[in-house]
Design a protein around this motif. Structure first.
Motif: not given
Length: 468
Positions: A102-126
């Motif tokens: 939704r943010f990039l409106k389909g104009r850019h390629a991206f990766l979503v990497c979800t990390h579970t190594d910490k208590k708070h789950i978090h995403n690294h979106i490139y």
């Protein structure tokens, strides 16, 4: 509670574009953090070849536009963190993917990497700074951090997740947030000096400043009051010390209309060291990095052997079979909880869909009744086509759900709230079960190594292969 931060990634001097991209994305795609790569999703690229695809698009951009920048932004990253216990890793990844789409409106390629190594789950979106058509680049516009935060909060609100109520533009660095430095900052020293001066109960604000001067601080007043210790290079404004330390607040304390609460530095427990596979240490020993490195790894290996033996003794495992059974029970417990959470999420999704269709059905019922009374007139259909299509879609959904009697929206809301509470409770247990399973499996593998069972299994497998 999803917190976000947008980070431009520049081309570093002395490195190629591909090297820079690989350096930045390698951390995000770490299989140890993404459950073996299962929590990586991508749009308009493949995770395995994303670096090459990004680099190729930038080469095409230069050829098409002729533009070359010295300090080029090669990609952008958004970190998106969630409150512990609110989302599963799979749900967090879906939220990150939806946000990027939704943010990039389909104009850019991206990766979503979800990390579970910490208590708070978090995403690294490139995402690639170069657009898919290779003629434009993403512009990090003024206030982009605000747009990122608002969209992330909107998506979380749609899924009934908590959001940060009073977000700040700038926050503390990670080390300061963790309270990792033993050395006190100049601001902390000034707060302590003010606290010590207030304990002497000065009569007024001038007397307070006199006590601070006696402890080595000089006072300067331009637009705002600031103090500087003789060992400091820069002055510190009182209103930058936080709640309770501004001039107005200190004057109120001295006047007796306010109670002073000294600043308390938060202390966080040290992170517990996690067990490591001895086989992984063995692999590093054979990496050929030199004598000193091998010696250091041998020490690490011996320490891990000792940790495994201590763990087995503390947990009271009588033999290896008892450890195997405990690991199997922990693994079953973890996957049972995971299945329960996924089932709850699936039902919650059904409830959201069903609730929407029920409300649409009620809203368009009178229109569809009129359509039926009009003998399914084409003219009536043309005038109310939108509502009629919505009504038909709702009826089709009810048939798909196999409903003979429609539930009330109130009952669906109550069921949704109950499932949400059950999911949160299960997810807290899920995290503990995951950690327990991981610990047991690692120590089981290490115990097998110490007992020589891995070597026996390998030799048995080789004999069976030769016999065949």
């Amino acid at each position: 509670m999803a917190t976000t931060r947008i980070i431009p990634m520049h081309l570093n001097k002395g490195k190629t574009l591909a090297q820079c991209l690989a350096d930045r994305t390698e951390y995000g795609m770490n299989p140890d953090k993404t459950e073996g790569g299962a929590l990586i999703s991508a749009f308009a690229c493949e995770p395995e070849t994303a670096v090459s695809e990004f680099a190729l698009s930038k080469r095409e951009y230069r050829e098409l536009t002729g533009r070359v920048q010295e300090s080029d932004v090669i990609a952008y990253q958004v970190r998106q963190s969630f409150k512990p216990g609110e989302v599963t890793p799979e749900e967090a990844n879906r939220i990150g993917y939806e946000f990027a789409k939704r943010f990039l409106k389909g104009r850019h390629a991206f990766l979503v990497c979800t990390h579970t190594d910490k208590k708070h789950i978090h995403n690294h979106i490139y995402w690639n700074s170069t657009a898919l058509d290779c003629t434009k680049k993403f512009k990090n516009f003024i206030g982009s951090y605000r747009a990122v935060r608002r969209l992330s909060d909107l998506i979380c609100a749609e899924r009934r997740l908590s959001v940060v109520e009073n977000p700040q533009k700038h926050g503390l660095s990670y080390n300061k947030w963790r309270g990792g430095h033993d050395k006190l900052s100049n601001r902390e020293l000034l707060r302590m000096a003010i606290d010590a001066a207030l304990e002497k109960q000065p009569q007024d604000f001038d007397a307070l400043l006199a006590l601070l001067k006696a402890s080595g601080y000089s006072v300067a007043r331009k637009s705002r009051l600031s103090l500087r210790h003789e060992n400091q290079k820069q002055s510190i404004r009182l209103d930058s010390l936080g709640e309770g330390y501004s001039e107005q607040e200190l004057r109120a304390v001295l006047a007796g209309s306010r109670t002073h609460k000294p600043f308390v530095r938060k202390k966080y427990p040290k992170r517990r060291e996690r067990a490591t596979l001895i086989s992984d240490i063995e692999a590093k020993l054979n990496a050929g990095k030199g004598y000193r490195y091998d010696q250091a790894m041998k020490v690490v290996k011996l320490k891990q052997m000792a940790k495994t033996l201590i763990y087995l003794e503390e947990k009271g495992f009588a033999d290896f079979d008892a450890l195997v059974n405990a690991a199997a029970d922990a693994e079953k417990r973890f996957y049972d909880l995971k299945a329960a959470i996924k089932a709850a999420e699936a039902r919650m999704g059904e409830i959201q869909t069903l609730r929407t269709h029920i409300m649409n059905y009620s809203r368009t019922r009178s229109v569809y009744t009129g359509y039926r009374k009009a003998g399914y007139s084409k003219k009536y259909l043309a005038e109310h086509e939108g509502d009629i299509l919505i009504h038909k879609a709702a009826k089709k959904a009810f048939d798909a759900f196999g409903l003979k009697k429609l539930p009330t929206v109130r009952s669906l809301n109550e069921e949704f709230a109950r499932l949400m509470a059950e999911k949160k409770a299960a997810y807290a247990e899920y995290h503990r079960a995951q950690e327990q399973m991981r610990e047991l499996l690692i120590h089981k593998a290490n115990a097998a190594y110490l007992l020589g069972l891995d070597e026996q299994n390998r030799q048995t497998t080789e004999r069976q292969r030769e016999e065949k």
